[in-house]
Design an enzyme around this catalytic site. Structure first.
Site, PDB file in Angstrom:
ATOM      1  N   ARG A  80     -36.443  21.255  -2.139  1.00  0.00           N
ATOM      2  CA  ARG A  80     -37.546  21.894  -2.577  1.00  0.00           C
ATOM      3  C   ARG A  80     -37.428  22.155  -4.123  1.00  0.00           C
ATOM      4  O   ARG A  80     -37.809  23.168  -4.732  1.00  0.00           O
ATOM      5  CB  ARG A  80     -37.933  23.352  -1.937  1.00  0.00           C
ATOM      6  CG  ARG A  80     -39.487  23.663  -1.869  1.00  0.00           C
ATOM      7  CD  ARG A  80     -39.788  24.882  -1.171  1.00  0.00           C
ATOM      8  NE  ARG A  80     -41.002  25.123  -1.285  1.00  0.00           N
ATOM      9  CZ  ARG A  80     -41.900  25.961  -0.486  1.00  0.00           C
ATOM     10  NH1 ARG A  80     -41.301  26.719   0.415  1.00  0.00           N
ATOM     11  NH2 ARG A  80     -43.058  26.135  -0.729  1.00  0.00           N
ATOM     12  N   CYS A  81     -37.142  21.110  -4.902  1.00  0.00           N
ATOM     13  CA  CYS A  81     -36.881  21.096  -6.238  1.00  0.00           C
ATOM     14  C   CYS A  81     -37.204  19.490  -6.912  1.00  0.00           C
ATOM     15  O   CYS A  81     -36.823  18.655  -5.987  1.00  0.00           O
ATOM     16  CB  CYS A  81     -35.812  21.862  -6.774  1.00  0.00           C
ATOM     17  SG  CYS A  81     -34.619  20.995  -7.315  1.00  0.00           S
ATOM     18  N   GLU A 116     -42.688  24.031  -5.505  1.00  0.00           N
ATOM     19  CA  GLU A 116     -41.548  24.192  -5.630  1.00  0.00           C
ATOM     20  C   GLU A 116     -41.146  25.208  -6.799  1.00  0.00           C
ATOM     21  O   GLU A 116     -39.938  25.552  -6.937  1.00  0.00           O
ATOM     22  CB  GLU A 116     -40.761  22.751  -6.054  1.00  0.00           C
ATOM     23  CG  GLU A 116     -40.815  21.859  -4.892  1.00  0.00           C
ATOM     24  CD  GLU A 116     -40.315  20.297  -5.188  1.00  0.00           C
ATOM     25  OE1 GLU A 116     -40.533  20.178  -6.498  1.00  0.00           O
ATOM     26  OE2 GLU A 116     -39.939  19.772  -4.343  1.00  0.00           O
ATOM     27  N   GLN A 150     -40.290  11.915   4.735  1.00  0.00           N
ATOM     28  CA  GLN A 150     -41.095  12.260   3.729  1.00  0.00           C
ATOM     29  C   GLN A 150     -41.619  11.061   3.014  1.00  0.00           C
ATOM     30  O   GLN A 150     -42.339  11.062   1.841  1.00  0.00           O
ATOM     31  CB  GLN A 150     -40.442  13.295   2.791  1.00  0.00           C
ATOM     32  CG  GLN A 150     -40.029  14.274   3.672  1.00  0.00           C
ATOM     33  CD  GLN A 150     -39.248  15.287   2.591  1.00  0.00           C
ATOM     34  OE1 GLN A 150     -38.142  15.705   2.853  1.00  0.00           O
ATOM     35  NE2 GLN A 150     -39.901  15.715   1.335  1.00  0.00           N
TER      36      GLN A 150
END
Lengths: 784, 148
Positions: free
Chosen positions: A366-367, A736, A219
Site C-alpha cells: 500500500r505504497c 496510499e 492486481q
C-alpha cells in the site's frame, strides 16, 4: 430513466455500485468459482530455510485414492519451467530442482480430486533434505564467507544491486561545513499485507482451442498475461487472465507466485481445471513481503533549523529472489522521494539490495514503491533535528516547507513536484486539533509525571507511475487505458486497464464518465480484470489508477464529446463551433433554449448522424502521464503512554489530506480510514522476524498482530485541495497516503512523549514491551 | 536451542551405559514413540509423533550414535522431517560413578526445529522442547532404576 436523473459526476459521494453484491455476500472471488471436472492442488513446502534436496519420494502420496499426480521441480525442469522471470529481471524458482532457499518454499505439488485428499497427499510426500547454513542477517550476508543464497547466478555474492540518487559530492560538501548534523539508524521491519483473501487461481486449458484461461488473484492481469506468454511460449491471444473480485491486494497480488505456474502446468498435464487456494499460514509465511529496510540517515542543518542536506545509506533485504514489482529503472522504488516536503540544497541516497534465505521481499505494501520507507525516514529525521535544536517540530517543518509559489519544484534527487501547499494544510491541521492547546496540556501533564506526546507527519507522496520516458516494468511502459462505448439509449460501458481490489473503481470511473459526458452515473457500467475484453494496462497499485487510467477515462470521454459535438451541431442545425458544453448539454451559444443532451446525441449517433461522421459513439485512450502526481498531507497524532504497561494509546489522530480534486469524497474518506489503520499496524503492532534457523516467528495471526476494531481509534479527517496541474481533472490519487503518512506521526508522538527522558528514537513497531523496557531504563515505569 | 541437565541414577555406570546403547529401550523414552527400525548397531530409525499446540507431526528420525566411549560417554545425532516441519538434534551424555550403586549422568542437547512447528509454535517452542528433552532423560532414569 428520465432526463432529470441526476448526473452525479465529480465530487459526489455516490454509494459504491459494487457494494450491492459485496454486502449481500454475492461477490465472485476465485474460491467461489467451481468448474466442471475441477481438480485441487496443494503444495509441499520446505521446513528448512536453506537445504539441498536429496530425494523426493511421492510413492506413498500417489498410493492415496484420489491423488492423481505429484509435480516436482524435475518435472517442470523437463519443460523448461523450473524457473520463471520476476518482474525485477531476476529469476525465481517455480519448484526447486536441487535446493530450497527459504522456509515454506514450494517443493512439490499434489493434484487430487478433493482439497482434503490433496492435503493428505502433501503430508505423504517424503522429502530428504541436507540442511545448509541459513543466511538470515542481511549484513552478515555480505561478509566474504557467507553461504551463497543464489549459486545459480554468475555473480558469486549475495549482493544484488547498488542504486543511488542525488549528488554525493554536493551533499558531502554541505555536511562538512554544517552547523548541526543529526544521525539516526532506522529499521523498517518486514511486514506482510495479509489481505483477507489469500492468493489462488483456477487454471483451465481448452485443448481444442489451445487456450489457457486462468482465474487469478492478480492486481495486474495484462502484465501477467504477457509474462505467461513469454515464459510458456503459448501465444498471447491464447491466454486469458480473469481477475474477478479481489479481496484486497495492497501490492501483495502484483508478483507472480509459483502456485499460479504450477497450477497451469497441472491443467495442461491433466486436462482438468486446477484450483489452487493458499491457506492463511501459507499466505503469511511464503508470499512476498514488504519493507525490510535497514536505513542509516544523516541530516545537516543550520543552527536556526534550516535543513540543508540529507545523506542516506540503506540495506534492503530482498529475500531469496528479487521479485518486487518496481519499475525497471528503480530497483529501490521511489525511495529517492526521501527529501519529502522540504527544501534541501542537496541530498544523496544509496541502497544496496541483498539476498537472504527468506521469501522474496520488496512488495510495495500500500505504497508507491518504497515511499513509506522514505517518508518514515525524513519525518523521523525532521523530529530528530527539532529535538537536537530544542525547537518545536511544527516550527522546523514550517521553516523548511517547499513554498507554495515554488511549484513545480525540482527536488534535490531530481523529482519535479507538480503542486503543493504544505503550509496551508499544516496550518489547517494545527488549528483544527488546537496544536498550541495540546502543547500546554502536555506541559501540565509532564509536570504531573504523565506521559503524553504529540507527533506530526507532513508527508509528500509520489504516485501515478508513470511517464513512459522513465517508467516501465520489464520494458512495458506504465501507461494505462480506457475504452468507452456509449449505447444508443444513452447508457455506456467503460472498460479500464486497471483492476479494483476494493478501491471502488466501478463507481469512481463511472463518475468520471458521468461528469465528462453528462450521463447519469447509474447508466454507466464499468468492467475490468478480463484480458480478453479490457484494454491493455499495467494494473492497480502504487496509487496509479486515478492518475493513469482515470486520466485515460477522462480523455476517452472527451474524445467522445468532440465527436458528439458534431452530431449535436447536426441535430441543432448549427455550426459545431457555435456550440458550448454547459450544464451537461450542448447549447447554441447565447441561446440556452436550443440544446441537446448526450442522450439525444447517443441516439442520433446510431440513427441520425451527419454524412461526414462515422456511426457509433465510442473511444479508446492510452494515457501516458506527463509527470507523477504528488499528494501530500499533514497528520497530527496525540498519544498517551501507560506507565504501568508500556501501552501506547492513540487518543486523537487528525489526517488532513490533499489529493487534488476528488471524485468521490466518501470513497476517499474510506481510503483514508483504512490506510490510517494499516499505517497504525506497523507503527505499533506488526513485524515479521526470523530465528537463527530462518524460521518465520509470526506464522499465524496469533503472533502476527493485525489491528482489529478494538485497537483502532476514531480517526478524524479533513481536506485541502491543490489540484494536479497536469492531470486532466486535477486528481492525484489517495489510496496510499494514509498508510505512508501515519507511521511516522505515531512514532514521532511516542518519542515526543518520552523526549524529556532523553529518548531520541524508537524503531517500529513500538510494542508495549519495547516501551515498558524504556520506561524501566529511565526509572518511570509504574510497578503494580 | 541448547539444553543441559543432570540425573542421578540409582544404578551402576555399566548398567546405565548398556541401557543407553539399546535403541529399543531408549526409544521407549522418546516423546510420542511409535515404531523402531534398526539398521545397525549404531544406526536406527524411530518414528515419533510430537506436537506443539494444534500442530502435530509424525517424524521418522534417522539416528546415528557417535563418539561412543564405553562406559563414560555417548553421543547421538538425529534428523528427520515430516510435512512442513523438520527436527535436527544432537545430544551427548557423560557418566560418572558416584558410588557402586549410583551414577551421575550429565547430558547436553542441541535441538533445532524448523518449518511449521517452529513458525507456528514459536512462542511455545523453547518450553515444549525443554520439557520433552527433560522428560526423555527423566524416563531414562526411571526405566534403568526399575530394571534394577
Amino acid at each position: 430513466m428520465s432526463d432529470e436523473t441526476p448526473i452525479r459526476g465529480m465530487g459526489h459521494s455516490v454509494r459504491r455500485k459494487e457494494d450491492a453484491r459485496f454486502l449481500r455476500g454475492k461477490g465472485h472471488y476465485i474460491d467461489d468459482f467451481k468448474l466442471p471436472g475441477m481438480l485441487y492442488m496443494d503444495i509441499v513446502r520446505s521446513p528448512y530455510a536453506h537445504a539441498m534436496i536429496k530425494n523426493i519420494d511421492a510413492s506413498k502420496a500417489l498410493a492415496i485414492p484420489g491423488v492423481l499426480a505429484v509435480i516436482t521441480g524435475k518435472d517442470l525442469d523437463a519443460a523448461g519451467l523450473a524457473w520463471m522471470p520476476t518482474l525485477m529481471s531476476d529469476k525465481q524458482m517455480v519448484l526447486p530442482v536441487d535446493r530450497v532457499v527459504y522456509q515454506a518454499q514450494e517443493v512439490a505439488a499434489v493434484i487430487a480430486t478433493e482439497r482434503y485428499i490433496a492435503a493428505d497427499g502433501v503430508a505423504a510426500v517424503e522429502v530428504e533434505y541436507e540442511p545448509l547454513q541459513p543466511v538470515v542477517d542481511p549484513f552478515k550476508a555480505l561478509e566474504p564467507d557467507a553461504p551463497l543464497v543464489r549459486p545459480d547466478r554468475e555473480q558469486k555474492t549475495n549482493h544484488i544491486w547498488h542504486w543511488e540518487a542525488g549528488d554525493a559530492a554536493a551533499t558531502d560538501a554541505i555536511f562538512q561545513g554544517a552547523d548541526v548534523v543529526v544521525k539516526q539508524d532506522l529499521y523498517i521491519p518486514r511486514i506482510h499485507v495479509s489481505s483477507i483473501e489469500t492468493c489462488g487461481c483456477i487454471a483451465q486449458f481448452d485443448s481444442i482451442e489451445g487456450k489457457l484461461t486462468i482465474y487469478m488473484t492478480t492486481q495486474a492481469p495484462h502484465a501477467i498475461r504477457t509474462v505467461f506468454s513469454l515464459v510458456t511460449g503459448i501465444p498471447e491471444h491464447k491466454i486469458r487472465i480473469i481477475s474477478p473480485d479481489i479481496g484486497g491486494g495492497f501490492g501483495g497480488k502484483v508478483p507472480v507466485y509459483p502456485g499460479y505456474v504450477i497450477a497451469s502446468v497441472a491443467a495442461l498435464k491433466t486436462g482438468h481445471p486446477i484450483k489452487w487456494i493458499e491457506d492463511r499460514s501459507e499466505n503469511l509465511q511464503a508470499d512476498s513481503f514488504a519493507r525490510d529496510y535497514h536505513i542509516s540517515a544523516e541530516l545537516a542543518a543550520d543552527k536556526d533549523g534550516r535543513m540543508r542536506a540529507l545523506r542516506v545509506k540503506t540495506l534492503a533485504d530482498h529475500g531469496a529472489f528479487d521479485a518486487a514489482a518496481n519499475p525497471s529503472k528503480f530497483p529501490a522504488g521511489l525511495f529517492s522521494v526521501i527529501t519529502g516536503s522540504y527544501t534541501l540544497d542537496a541530498a544523496h541516497v544509496a541502497v544496496d539490495g541483498v539476498y537472504t534465505t527468506k521469501p522474496s521481499g520488496g512488495v510495495a505494501y500500500r505504497c508507491s514503491f518504497r515511499v513509506t520507507e522514505a517518508v518514515h525516514t525524513i519525518e523521523r529525521m525532521v523530529d530528530t533535528l527539532a529535538q537536537q535544536l530544542h525547537m518545536d517540530p511544527a516550527d522546523v517543518r514550517m521553516k523548511n516547507f517547499i513554498p507554495h509559489e515554488a511549484f513545480p519544484y525540482k527536488s534535490a534527487t531530481g523529482w519535479e513536484y507538480d503542486s503543493g501547499n504544505y503550509q496551508e494544510t499544516m496550518r489547517k491541521a494545527m488549528e483544527k486539533i488546537d496544536y498550541a492547546g495540546l502543547r500546554r496540556e502536555q506541559a501540565e501533564k509532564r509536570a504531573r509525571g504523565e506521559l503524553m506526546g504529540v507527533g506530526i507527519s507532513t508527508f509528500t507522496e509520489i504516485v501515478g507511475a508513470g511517464p513512459s520516458h522513465t517508467f516501465d516494468i520489464l520494458g512495458i511502459k506504465m501507461f494505462d487505458s480506457c475504452e468507452i462505448r456509449v449505447h444508443p439509449t444513452g447508457s455506456a460501458i467503460v472498460r479500464i486497464g486497471v483492476q479494483t481490489q476494493g478501491q471502488g473503481h466501478e463507481t469512481t470511473f463511472a463518475q468520471i464518465v458521468a461528469e465528462e459526458l453528462g450521463l447519469p452515473v447509474e447508466n454507466i457500467t464499468v468492467e475490468h480484470g478480463d484480458t480478453d475484453t479490457a484494454p491493455y494496462g499495467l494494473g492497480t497499485y502504487a496509487s496509479r489508477s486515478t492518475p493513469t487510467a482515470g486520466a485515460a477515462t477522462a480523455v476517452a470521454a472527451r474524445k467522445i464529446r468532440d465527436k458528439a459535438r458534431k452530431i449535436a451541431a447536426h441535430l441543432l442545425e448549427a455550426n459545431p463551433d457555435d456550440l458550448e458544453w454547459k450544464d451537461y448539454k450542448f447549447q447554441v451559444k447565447g441561446t440556452p433554449g436550443r440544446s441537446v443532451t448526450m442522450k439525444d446525441v447517443a441516439f442520433a449517433a446510431y440513427t441520425n448522424f451527419p454524412s461526414d461522421v462515422e456511426a457509433g459513439l465510442e473511444a479508446v485512450d492510452y494515457y501516458d502521464p506527463p509527470n507523477m502526481t504528488f499528494p501530500f498531507g499533514a497528520y497530527i497524532c496525540v498519544v498517551d503512554i501507560d506507565r504501568g504497561t508500556g501501552e501506547v494509546k492513540i487518543r486523537r489522530f487528525l489526517a488532513v489530506d490533499d489529493c487534488g480534486n476528488i471524485i468521490n469524497p466518501m470513497i476517499v474518506d474510506g481510503q483514508i480510514h483504512g490506510g490510517l489503520t494499516m499505517g497504525m499496524a506497523p507503527a505499533l503492532m506488526e513485524a515479521i522476524t526470523y530465528d537463527e534457523q530462518g524460521n518465520i516467528q509470526q506464522g499465524t495471526f496469533m503472533d502476527y498482530l493485525l489491528p482489529t476494531a478494538m485497537e483502532t481509534p476514531a480517526w478524524e479527517t479533513d481536506k485541502t485541495t491543490t489540484p494536479s496541474p497536469h492531470h486532466p481533472f486535477g486528481a492525484k490519487g489517495v489510496g496510499e497516503s494514509a498508510t505512508v503518512g501515519a507511521p511516522p506521526a505515531i512514532a514521532n508522538a511516542v518519542v515526543d512523549a518520552l523526549s524529556h527522558l532523553g529518548v531520541t528514537h524508537i524503531d517500529i513497531p513500538i510494542t508495549p514491551w519495547k516501551v515498558y523496557q524504556i520506561l524501566q531504563e529511565h526509572g518511570v515505569a509504574e510497578v503494580h | 536451542m541448547h539444553f543441559t541437565g543432570t540425573q542421578q541414577i540409582k544404578a551402576p555406570k555399566e548398567r546405565v551405559f548398556q541401557f543407553v546403547l539399546d535403541p529399543n529401550k531408549v526409544a521407549e523414552c522418546a516423546p510420542g514413540f511409535k515404531t523402531m527400525e534398526i539398521l545397525g548397531p549404531d544406526h536406527f530409525k524411530p518414528t515419533l509423533a510430537v506436537g506443539i499446540g494444534a500442530i502435530r507431526a509424525t517424524f521418522t528420525l534417522d539416528v546415528l550414535l557417535e563418539d561412543v566411549r564405553e562406559p563414560d560417554h555417548a553421543g547421538m545425532h538425529g534428523r528427520g522431517s515430516a510435512g512442513g516441519s523438520a527436527v535436527d538434534m544432537k545430544a551427548a551424555m557423560d557418566l560418572t560413578t558416584i558410588s557402586e550403586t549410583e551414577t551421575k549422568m550429565d547430558w547436553v542437547a542441541d535441538v533445532n526445529v524448523s518449518g511449521t512447528l517452529a513458525s507456528v509454535g514459536a512462542r511455545m517452542m523453547e518450553g515444549v522442547a525443554h520439557k520433552l528433552t527433560a522428560q526423555f532423560f527423566d524416563c531414562f532414569r526411571a526405566k534403568i532404576e526399575a530394571a534394577g
